[in-house]
Design an enzyme around this catalytic site. Structure first.
Site, PDB file in Angstrom:
ATOM      1  N   LYS A  54       0.846  -1.208   0.000  1.00  0.00           N
ATOM      2  CA  LYS A  54       0.000   0.000   0.000  1.00  0.00           C
ATOM      3  C   LYS A  54       0.867   1.238   0.000  1.00  0.00           C
ATOM      4  CE  LYS A  54       0.902   1.403   4.391  1.00  0.00           C
ATOM      5  NZ  LYS A  54       1.548   2.636   4.772  1.00  0.00           N
TER       6      LYS A  54
ATOM      7  N   GLY B 187       4.732  -4.150   3.977  1.00  0.00           N
ATOM      8  CA  GLY B 187       5.041  -5.514   3.549  1.00  0.00           C
ATOM      9  C   GLY B 187       4.780  -6.531   4.661  1.00  0.00           C
TER      10      GLY B 187
ATOM     11  N   ASP C   4      -1.990  -1.550  10.108  1.00  0.00           N
ATOM     12  CA  ASP C   4      -2.032  -1.646   8.646  1.00  0.00           C
ATOM     13  C   ASP C   4      -2.417  -3.036   8.132  1.00  0.00           C
ATOM     14  OD1 ASP C   4      -1.259   0.982   8.425  1.00  0.00           O
ATOM     15  OD2 ASP C   4       0.852   0.545   8.007  1.00  0.00           O
TER      16      ASP C   4
END
Ligand code: C5P
Length: 309
Positions: free
Chosen positions: A11, A106, A141
């Site tokens: 992202k 990641g 996230d």
């Protein structure tokens, strides 16, 4: 032997508005996540005990990816097993296509992919909404890669609403050799702000309109990241990368999340190639990648052998 491979996207944050530090140490956020076409694959295979191995695309270093209990994918498998009353006896092989420690989430993608892969391997078949609740316990996230596309994130980033967005956007990513720890960047942001009274963080109407109309020029002008001054303060050379992208006509440039990756929006694929070549030749970053967005949510890409149903 049974195995399932799930793929999850990286992202970038098109906007990241950071509010005040909360009592729990997290900051109140208003952000727009945008999934881009760099992916990590997690293969979950039956095993006698939990084990993590890591491989990667040729240009991605994996030296700082832990393979012990600190690994977020391992923690995801343990959490799902606890939640469903199973033992987390699984071999997780991570294949990284997302730069590590770069502000592109990641590790969070790995955790999301591990949830999806183990859920299929173990036949627990939880609804996405339940995986989302587990994901939020793993990190701010982690839920987004389960949603993919483009989404507004509130709270500490984990409360997601898909955004109306049209078109595809072409990105160039300048990747630094060394990561920036997220807590350090938030702490630097607090330090730079001092005692300033902060407004409620919010996403701008201009950004949401640019996404609705698929207008890359307007999107480029609407990119904002409140963590950028902090990331640049800790890593002054990021400014050089930002300036270089601007010189080469990028529609916008922004530090991705807490950095140190810098993302540039190009007019199209050819322009993206021009910017990538210029950045590569300048040596301002360790490596350069291109990606387009929005990219799809974490999904199963391969399954082999008998699985528990
Ligand atoms: O949730 P996650 O583990 O990714 O957060 C890593 C660190 O980033 C937190 O410990 C905190 O220091 C910082 N953070 C924050 N506010 C957020 C998200 C992260 O301060 N909304």
């Amino acid at each position: 032997m049974a195995s399932v491979t799930a793929r999850a996207p990286a992202k970038i944050n098109l906007q990241l508005a950071v509010g005040a530090r909360r009592a729990d140490g997290f900051h109140e956020l208003a952000t727009v996540f945008h999934a881009v076409s760099l992916y990590d694959d997690v293969t979950a295979s039956e095993a006698k005990e939990l084990r993590v191995t890591v491989g990667s695309d040729r240009d991605i270093s994996t030296g700082d990816v832990p393979t012990d209990g600190r690994n977020l994918a391992a923690r995801a498998a343990i959490l799902l097993a606890e939640h469903t009353g199973l033992d987390p006896d699984v071999h997780l092989h991570l294949h990284k296509g997302i730069p590590t420690a770069g502000g592109m989430a990641g590790g969070s993608a790995d955790a999301a992919a591990a949830l999806v892969a183990c859920d299929a391997l173990w036949g627990t078949a939880l609804p996405r909404s339940e995986l989302h609740v587990l994901a939020a316990q793993l990190g701010s996230d982690v839920p987004f890669p389960l949603t993919g596309g483009t989404a507004v994130g509130m709270g500490r980033g984990e409360v997601l609403t898909p955004a109306l967005a049209r078109g595809r956007f072409e990105w160039v990513l300048a990747i630094a050799s060394e990561g920036l720890p997220t807590p350090d960047v938030y702490a630097e942001c607090d330090r730079l702000r001092g005692r300033r009274v902060l407004p409620e963080p919010r996403v701008t109407d201009g950004l949401m309109a640019a996404l609705r109309s698929g207008d890359a020029h307007a999107l480029g002008g609407a990119l904002r990241n409140d963590l950028q001054p902090a990331a640049c303060s800790l890593r002054p050379e990021l400014r050089q990368a930002l300036d270089l992208g601007e010189e080469h006509g990028a529609l916008g440039g922004i530090v991705s999340g807490s950095g140190p990756t810098v993302a540039f929006l190009a007019r199209g694929t050819e322009h993206a190639l021009d910017i990538a070549v210029a950045l590569g030749a300048s040596g301002v970053s360790e490596s350069v990648k291109r990606a387009s967005g929005p990219a799809p949510a974490a999904r199963i890409v391969e399954a082999a052998g008998p699985r528990r149903i």
